[in-house]
Design an enzyme around this catalytic site. Structure first.
Site, PDB file in Angstrom:
ATOM      1  N   PHE A 159     -45.811  28.925  21.319  1.00 42.37           N
ATOM      2  CA  PHE A 159     -44.101  28.901  20.637  1.00 42.37           C
ATOM      3  C   PHE A 159     -44.040  28.605  19.239  1.00 42.37           C
ATOM      4  O   PHE A 159     -44.948  27.870  18.704  1.00 42.37           O
ATOM      5  CB  PHE A 159     -43.430  28.288  21.633  1.00 42.37           C
ATOM      6  CG  PHE A 159     -43.566  26.753  21.749  1.00 42.37           C
ATOM      7  CD1 PHE A 159     -42.903  26.110  20.644  1.00 42.37           C
ATOM      8  CD2 PHE A 159     -44.012  26.046  22.672  1.00 42.37           C
ATOM      9  CE1 PHE A 159     -42.845  24.816  20.467  1.00 42.37           C
ATOM     10  CE2 PHE A 159     -43.978  24.759  22.646  1.00 42.37           C
ATOM     11  CZ  PHE A 159     -43.241  24.004  21.671  1.00 42.37           C
ATOM     12  N   HIS A 189     -50.360  15.459  26.211  1.00 40.19           N
ATOM     13  CA  HIS A 189     -50.305  16.726  25.336  1.00 40.19           C
ATOM     14  C   HIS A 189     -49.067  17.469  25.444  1.00 40.19           C
ATOM     15  O   HIS A 189     -48.521  18.308  24.615  1.00 40.19           O
ATOM     16  CB  HIS A 189     -51.487  17.431  25.164  1.00 40.19           C
ATOM     17  CG  HIS A 189     -51.581  18.513  26.344  1.00 40.19           C
ATOM     18  ND1 HIS A 189     -51.400  18.467  27.606  1.00 40.19           N
ATOM     19  CD2 HIS A 189     -51.607  19.982  26.217  1.00 40.19           C
ATOM     20  CE1 HIS A 189     -51.417  19.501  28.425  1.00 40.19           C
ATOM     21  NE2 HIS A 189     -51.553  20.448  27.418  1.00 40.19           N
ATOM     22  N   GLY A 190     -48.436  17.531  26.905  1.00 44.34           N
ATOM     23  CA  GLY A 190     -47.410  18.367  27.162  1.00 44.34           C
ATOM     24  C   GLY A 190     -46.824  18.133  28.410  1.00 44.34           C
ATOM     25  O   GLY A 190     -47.080  17.125  28.761  1.00 44.34           O
ATOM     26  N   ALA A 191     -46.095  19.038  28.889  1.00 42.49           N
ATOM     27  CA  ALA A 191     -45.424  18.898  30.217  1.00 42.49           C
ATOM     28  C   ALA A 191     -46.466  19.299  31.253  1.00 42.49           C
ATOM     29  O   ALA A 191     -46.530  18.748  32.203  1.00 42.49           O
ATOM     30  CB  ALA A 191     -44.198  19.833  30.105  1.00 42.49           C
ATOM     31  N   GLY A 192     -47.195  20.406  31.187  1.00 41.80           N
ATOM     32  CA  GLY A 192     -48.066  20.552  32.161  1.00 41.80           C
ATOM     33  C   GLY A 192     -47.256  21.584  33.379  1.00 41.80           C
ATOM     34  O   GLY A 192     -45.922  21.177  33.597  1.00 41.80           O
ATOM     35  N   LYS A 234     -41.116  33.197  21.345  1.00 44.23           N
ATOM     36  CA  LYS A 234     -42.328  33.021  22.213  1.00 44.23           C
ATOM     37  C   LYS A 234     -43.022  34.438  21.954  1.00 44.23           C
ATOM     38  O   LYS A 234     -42.458  35.414  21.874  1.00 44.23           O
ATOM     39  CB  LYS A 234     -41.853  33.063  23.768  1.00 44.23           C
ATOM     40  CG  LYS A 234     -41.140  31.871  24.245  1.00 44.23           C
ATOM     41  CD  LYS A 234     -42.079  30.625  24.341  1.00 44.23           C
ATOM     42  CE  LYS A 234     -42.909  30.895  25.436  1.00 44.23           C
ATOM     43  NZ  LYS A 234     -43.806  29.660  25.692  1.00 44.23           N
ATOM     44  N   CYS A 252     -56.346  24.377  20.190  1.00 44.77           N
ATOM     45  CA  CYS A 252     -54.851  24.475  20.493  1.00 44.77           C
ATOM     46  C   CYS A 252     -54.061  23.408  19.991  1.00 44.77           C
ATOM     47  O   CYS A 252     -54.721  22.019  20.300  1.00 44.77           O
ATOM     48  CB  CYS A 252     -54.804  24.792  22.170  1.00 44.77           C
ATOM     49  SG  CYS A 252     -52.920  25.037  22.608  1.00 44.77           S
ATOM     50  N   ASN A 255     -57.146  20.375  22.224  1.00 45.05           N
ATOM     51  CA  ASN A 255     -58.305  20.850  22.882  1.00 45.05           C
ATOM     52  C   ASN A 255     -59.171  20.779  21.974  1.00 45.05           C
ATOM     53  O   ASN A 255     -59.377  21.601  21.066  1.00 45.05           O
ATOM     54  CB  ASN A 255     -58.053  22.311  23.264  1.00 45.05           C
ATOM     55  CG  ASN A 255     -57.229  22.433  24.518  1.00 45.05           C
ATOM     56  OD1 ASN A 255     -57.065  21.514  25.406  1.00 45.05           O
ATOM     57  ND2 ASN A 255     -57.366  23.794  24.824  1.00 45.05           N
ATOM     58  N   GLU A 292     -40.626  26.721  17.366  1.00 46.51           N
ATOM     59  CA  GLU A 292     -39.096  26.304  17.652  1.00 46.51           C
ATOM     60  C   GLU A 292     -38.656  25.447  16.444  1.00 46.51           C
ATOM     61  O   GLU A 292     -39.137  24.938  15.810  1.00 46.51           O
ATOM     62  CB  GLU A 292     -39.265  25.240  18.863  1.00 46.51           C
ATOM     63  CG  GLU A 292     -39.626  25.822  20.287  1.00 46.51           C
ATOM     64  CD  GLU A 292     -39.194  25.160  21.401  1.00 46.51           C
ATOM     65  OE1 GLU A 292     -39.260  25.511  22.569  1.00 46.51           O
ATOM     66  OE2 GLU A 292     -39.121  23.925  21.102  1.00 46.51           O
TER      67      GLU A 292
END
Lengths: 137, 455
Positions: free
Chosen positions: B192, B378-381, B454, B86, B317, B194
């Protein structure tokens, strides 16, 4: 007896319990719970069918393999499933048919990436069996 | 830091990279999972949680675990996760935010048609077995040979878009069948596409080098290896459960199913995992190629003229065989990054926000090499479960709130917008401040969404 129910247990994913008077009913209801996450099963008539035969190491392993195989068959055949007929022989041999119709984003909800081993279990209850299943989304 | 003395059986210390705010958001269960990983054979100090860490299967999402093959170290399908590779691709443009806003609805609608997304969507490509083998072995190189993308895309991707020694013979027939029709699809859930405006630049030199300019628009693609990767992970979890028993590895959690790196089960997984990694790299490039087509059509200009160049593409990942300096000596270790991004000196780092919040371009650092095996967040979580988000938010309300803020969103299923509501995620900006302050990756540019697709 309820067929299945979801629990708000996982922050990122989904966890359900399925119930059945027999292992066959338990497996069918677990599959119904799984596909209620993936699609609007009320809009999925029985137009197509896929036969599935599996042999597991034990009944829990067989349930894990059954649900994982359904995820794979759904993608490979581009089908959403809504109805299931399961026969289990000798405690670890499954002979089943999954019924459904062509997959479409209009009926789709969310993709289940995999069945996980988190809390995965089958338990004996007063009137049959329950299975706890968590799904990675 | 969680010293190994806190729990019997821990072989090494665990480190949580978080300020007070981020630490409060990490569940106790995630911290316990981190200590589980510290108990496995051949683990190299430290086991790490990033500030976006949250409970996962086996290893928390947002965590890093390295293992030494020369010290009976393990490789774990459970620790790499179900969505192998991912990851994210970022594509720059020379289009101003104003120019994109003027055509935003058309861009969003055309992209939604061009990129199959959502559960139940049909892929546009039908690969035969030879073609799929090509994807699995050669990743982006296969895609470029077929006319998707260009050589520069390969050069601006982690591993040059293909891990070597991927072996399709180690991939099950079921996984191969799942992969045949899904190349060039986005998937669903938190994946997504964007269009993002560059609203702030923090490192002019890096931004200039990577073609990023304030007020211009970028495209971000976030997705993974689809059903093929999910099946490889599922298959090898079973194999690794048995392998752990065979090799006498005591698993503190069976979701940490693993095998010794130097075993057939370990190396078979590594070769199969690389196939999923390569599939995912090709997947994101094909989506990039189709997005270039959308922009060419809407702006009636060639993509090269629009400057639609890959800034970078990477995985969050993955398990990688890397050389790191440990206690003054160079050692080759297998680094599992699950919900963690590679942060190597001066290379781009991409961190995705949640729908409607900012994403970030950062720069890798030497500090990360010393502190985190060259890794960052890696991101917001997620901060709220999907179930709770659906109960709390309405998809249509989220959509209209976003439109009021000048953002256009399209989703295959409106319910996904409730599940993915920005409020259901942690504050990505706070996570970025943490990794920046810790020096494990440094801010280059902030990217704010204008249009969202999305699955």
């Amino acid at each position: 007896m309820k067929a299945f129910e979801f629990f708000d247990d996982l922050t990122s994913d989904a966890l359900f319990k399925a119930y059945g008077k027999t292992y066959e009913e338990l497996f069918e209801n677990a599959a119904r719970a799984l596909f209620s996450l993936i699609c609007d099963t009320s809009k999925v008539p029985d137009r197509y069918s896929v036969a599935i035969k599996l042999e597991g190491e034990n009944i829990e392993g067989l349930l894990y393999d059954w649900l994982s195989q359904l995820l794979a068959e759904s993608e490979i055949n581009a089908l959403f499933f809504s109805n299931f007929r399961v026969t289990i022989n000798e405690g670890n041999k499954l002979d089943a048919v999954a019924y459904g119709s062509r997959a479409s984003p209009r009926m789709g909800k969310v993709q289940v990436k995999a069945i996980t081993k988190y809390k995965f279990s089958i338990e004996k209850t007063d009137d049959g069996f329950s299975a706890t299943v968590s799904c990675d989304i | 830091m969680l010293p190994k003395a806190v729990r019997p059986g821990m072989r090494v210390n665990a480190v949580i990279l978080a300020n007070k705010q981020a630490l409060e958001m990490i569940e106790d269960e995630a911290i316990e999972q981190l200590t589980n990983v510290a108990m496995l054979p051949g683990v190299v100090e430290p086991v790490l949680a990033m500030p976006d860490a949250h409970w996962g299967y086996g290893l928390p999402m947002g965590a890093v675990g390295a293992f030494d093959p020369n010290d009976n170290g393990i490789i774990s399908s459970g620790m790499t996760g179900f969505d192998i590779n991912c990851g994210i691709n970022l594509i720059s443009s020379n289009l101003s935010a104003a120019a994109v806003r003027a055509k935003l609805r058309e861009l969003v609608n055309n992209s939604f048609k061009a990129i199959p997304c959502g559960v139940g969507s049909k892929g546009k490509l039908r690969l035969n077995k030879d073609e799929l083998n090509g994807v699995l072995k050669y990743g982006m190189k296969w895609a470029v040979q077929q006319g998707y993308g260009v050589q520069e895309d390969i050069e601006r991707t982690e591993e040059n878009g293909a891990m070597e020694e991927a072996d399709p013979n180690k991939v099950s027939d079921l996984a191969l069948r799942r992969g045949m029709d899904q190349l060039g699809t986005l998937g669903s859930g938190n994946h997504f596409l964007e269009f993002q405006e560059v609203t702030e630049i923090f490192d002019e030199e890096a931004a200039k080098k990577w073609g990023i300019e304030k007020g211009k628009v970028c495209i971000m693609v976030h997705c993974g290896s689809r059903g093929l990767g999910h099946q490889i992970a599922t298959d090898y979890l079973k194999i690794h459960e048995k392998a752990a028993e065979k090799y006498g590895i005591k698993l503190p959690d069976k979701q940490l199913a693993c095998a010794p790196i130097n075993s057939a089960e370990g190396q078979d997984y590594f070769k199969a995992m690389k196939c999923a990694v390569n599939y995912s790299f090709a997947n994101r490039l094909i989506i990039t190629h189709w997005m270039r087509g959308v922009f060419e059509h809407v702006f009636d200009q060639k993509w090269r003229e629009l400057g639609l160049n890959t800034v970078y593409g990477l995985a969050h990942n993955i398990c990688k065989q890397e050389k790191h300096i440990i206690n003054g000596k160079e050692r080759e270790v297998y680094v599992h990054r699950k919900g963690a991004t590679r942060s190597f000196p001066d290379l781009p780092v991409l961190i995705a926000g949640s729908m409607g919040t900012s994403s970030w371009l950062l720069k890798g650092t030497y500090e990360a090499m010393g502190l985190t095996f060259g890794s960052t967040a890696h991101g917001a979580g997620r901060a709220m479960s999907r179930e709770a988000a659906i109960k709390k938010f309405w998809g249509n309300n989220i959509k209209s709130e976003m439109e009021k803020a000048g953002r256009i969103v399209r989703a295959a299923n409106i319910k996904v917008l409730a599940e993915e509501a920005p409020q259901a995620y942690k504050d990505v900006d706070a996570i970025i401040e943490t990794v920046h302050e810790a020096g494990v990756s440094l801010k280059v540019a902030k990217l704010v969404p204008l249009g969202v697709i999305k699955g």
